[in-house]
Design an enzyme around this catalytic site. Structure first.
Site, PDB file in Angstrom:
ATOM      1  N   TYR A  20       0.827  -1.164   0.133  1.00  0.00           N
ATOM      2  CA  TYR A  20      -0.087  -0.001  -0.147  1.00  0.00           C
ATOM      3  C   TYR A  20       0.882   1.378  -0.034  1.00  0.00           C
ATOM      4  O   TYR A  20       1.783   1.478   0.761  1.00  0.00           O
ATOM      5  CB  TYR A  20      -0.967   0.210   1.107  1.00  0.00           C
ATOM      6  CG  TYR A  20      -1.886  -1.272   1.302  1.00  0.00           C
ATOM      7  CD1 TYR A  20      -3.294  -1.201   0.701  1.00  0.00           C
ATOM      8  CD2 TYR A  20      -1.485  -2.181   1.895  1.00  0.00           C
ATOM      9  CE1 TYR A  20      -4.040  -2.195   0.699  1.00  0.00           C
ATOM     10  CE2 TYR A  20      -2.329  -3.432   1.883  1.00  0.00           C
ATOM     11  CZ  TYR A  20      -3.504  -3.225   1.325  1.00  0.00           C
ATOM     12  OH  TYR A  20      -4.354  -4.530   1.358  1.00  0.00           O
ATOM     13  N   CYS A  21       0.458   2.136  -0.775  1.00  0.00           N
ATOM     14  CA  CYS A  21       1.046   3.404  -0.772  1.00  0.00           C
ATOM     15  C   CYS A  21      -0.106   4.678  -0.519  1.00  0.00           C
ATOM     16  O   CYS A  21      -0.829   4.568  -0.840  1.00  0.00           O
ATOM     17  CB  CYS A  21       1.495   3.765  -2.050  1.00  0.00           C
ATOM     18  SG  CYS A  21       2.769   2.789  -2.934  1.00  0.00           S
ATOM     19  N   PHE A  22       0.347   5.894   0.251  1.00  0.00           N
ATOM     20  CA  PHE A  22      -0.472   6.509   0.532  1.00  0.00           C
ATOM     21  C   PHE A  22      -0.002   8.163   0.530  1.00  0.00           C
ATOM     22  O   PHE A  22       1.485   8.165   0.647  1.00  0.00           O
ATOM     23  CB  PHE A  22      -0.970   6.642   2.046  1.00  0.00           C
ATOM     24  CG  PHE A  22      -1.466   5.112   2.665  1.00  0.00           C
ATOM     25  CD1 PHE A  22      -2.535   4.909   2.720  1.00  0.00           C
ATOM     26  CD2 PHE A  22      -0.389   4.154   2.715  1.00  0.00           C
ATOM     27  CE1 PHE A  22      -2.966   3.754   2.892  1.00  0.00           C
ATOM     28  CE2 PHE A  22      -0.817   2.987   3.507  1.00  0.00           C
ATOM     29  CZ  PHE A  22      -2.100   2.700   3.426  1.00  0.00           C
ATOM     30  N   GLU A 105       4.258  -0.403  -6.856  1.00  0.00           N
ATOM     31  CA  GLU A 105       3.095  -1.455  -6.463  1.00  0.00           C
ATOM     32  C   GLU A 105       3.329  -2.459  -7.740  1.00  0.00           C
ATOM     33  O   GLU A 105       3.270  -2.030  -9.030  1.00  0.00           O
ATOM     34  CB  GLU A 105       1.885  -0.959  -6.465  1.00  0.00           C
ATOM     35  CG  GLU A 105       1.648   0.002  -5.267  1.00  0.00           C
ATOM     36  CD  GLU A 105       1.637  -0.701  -3.908  1.00  0.00           C
ATOM     37  OE1 GLU A 105       1.791  -1.932  -3.783  1.00  0.00           O
ATOM     38  OE2 GLU A 105       1.876   0.102  -2.818  1.00  0.00           O
TER      39      GLU A 105
END
Length: 426
Positions: A20-22, A105
């Site tokens: 996950y990237c935010f 990702e």
């Protein structure tokens, strides 16, 4: 350029690892800060390391050897700090001296990823950081290299199975972010300047695309995936039939935050096992994490927090700041095997060397203590969190100070924290 070897037709992994990237922008993020975060889910036994590379000038017509192929080098590369699987050249995530952060990702798409060795998605992360002064400039670097060299190759240090994926990226700077999603050489991107955004191991772009490959729609139409009459929805067209693009645990975790998002908020999200953001399964583990703070006020420095060790719920986030005139030495780097590295020989991966660095070994001991002795484990975790809190408080002072940070004080900050952590766990 080295010859491109075709990966043997071995067992192919069905799904991409759930990373996950935010990113959060003001006013959702507090105090005029852009906050970036990433959990890297990789095979459980893979070692990840944090490495700094200084800015460098390069000779005309020189080459750079990436994980599988060599490409033309540029005249100058920026200073970068990256978190990478220890066997490869590229990076899962990182930042450069200009305040650009990039994370990758692995994604499955309707079109299988190439079984030919080319640039890995992780190579493109590092190349974007080395060559881009803004998020958009880094995006342009990545798509240009993608067009020229393609993407492909084994994502894991594994001779028994083929694990090849397409790639998605989150590129962030002080002013904006870009979500870039790719299918082979084709791509689409969305610009983000407000609110929050999460990307995971699924395509997420729909009908809002601010940039795209010039032949993207023609290609989709030629494959029979788009009629040319319906609205062009990227994820619907290119996702596998059994994929559900809206099923992203990280998106829910970020969007449900009611308070202003801070560094601590992002760290807490990355540590959340109940939501599925922090991975600890039979196949995958969150092997490293990053949180970056990018002040929109350019007089304040960007601060990047790395774990360099598995499972953020039992790791310390250590701060790193780029400063001038300080030579950093990567003290926590994994053992180097040079040209004898099984990842560089063909056929590849015939052996699996011990790539554990001292910090990784120290955390293996800490994990054993936490799992075997409840009381000692509680004391250990409490002390870890106190060490981390001291680092966070020191960084808050730097961000709130009108004066630039003293290079003598912060130049070796990350590696001093690593040394302290190793000594503490020993």
């Amino acid at each position: 350029m080295r010859g491109r070897a075709r990966i043997p037709p071995l067992r192919r992994m069905a799904g991409a690892p759930p990373s996950y990237c935010f990113v959060a922008f003001p006013p959702r993020a507090k105090d005029g800060l852009v906050v970036f975060g990433k959990n890297s889910a990789r095979p459980r036994d893979e070692v990840q390391e944090v490495v700094y590379f200084s800015a460098a000038d390069h000779e005309p017509e020189s080459k750079v050897e990436c994980t599988y192929i060599s490409i033309d080098q540029v005249p100058r590369t920026h200073a970068i700090v990256i978190s990478r699987p220890a066997w490869l050249w590229g990076a899962e995530m990182g930042a450069n001296e200009h305040g650009v952060c990039i994370a990758n990702e692995a994604v499955n798409t309707r079109e299988p990823a190439a079984e030919t060795e080319a640039l890995l998605g992780m190579d493109l992360v590092r190349l974007g950081l080395e060559r881009g002064t803004t998020a958009k400039e880094a995006l342009d670097v990545i798509v240009s290299l993608l067009e020229e060299h393609g993407q492909g190759g084994n994502y894991y240090e594994d001779a028994n199975s083929c694990h090849s994926f397409q790639s998605a990226y989150l590129l962030v700077d002080r002013e904006e972010a870009w979500v870039l999603e790719t299918v082979g050489k084709y791509w689409a991107a969305e610009k983000i300047t407000e609110g929050v955004k999460c990307i995971c191991n699924q395509l997420s772009l729909t009908t809002k695309m601010d940039a795209e490959h010039s032949e993207l729609r023609t290609y989709a139409q030629s494959q029979g995936w788009w009629t040319g009459e319906d609205e062009f929805n990227f994820s619907q067209i290119f996702s596998p039939a059994d994929d559900h693009p809206d099923n992203c645990a990280g998106k829910d975790s970020l969007e449900k935050q009611e308070e202003s998002i801070t560094v601590q908020t992002m760290i807490n999200i990355l540590r959340d096992k109940a939501s599925g953001v922090c991975i600890d399964s039979e196949s995958f583990l969150t092997t490293a994490s990053i949180v970056s703070v990018l002040p929109q006020n350019r007089s304040s420095p960007c601060i990047h927090y790395f774990t360099g060790t598995p499972d953020p719920s039992r790791s310390i986030f250590k701060p790193f700041i780029f400063v001038d005139d300080v030579k950093l030495v990567p003290k926590a780097q994994s053992p180097c095997f040079g040209d004898d590295d099984p990842a560089k020989k063909e056929p590849r991966f015939q052996e699996k060397p011990d790539r554990r660095h001292e910090l990784y070994k120290a955390h293996e001991w800490a994990r054993a203590v936490i799992e075997s002795d409840q009381e000692q484990g509680r004391v250990l975790k409490k002390t870890m969190m106190e060490l981390e809190k001291q680092g966070l408080e020191a960084m808050e002072e730097i961000l709130s100070s009108p004066e630039p940070p003293d290079p003598a004080e912060v130049g070796d900050l990350f590696y001093d924290c690593v040394d302290t952590e190793i000594k503490f766990f020993k």
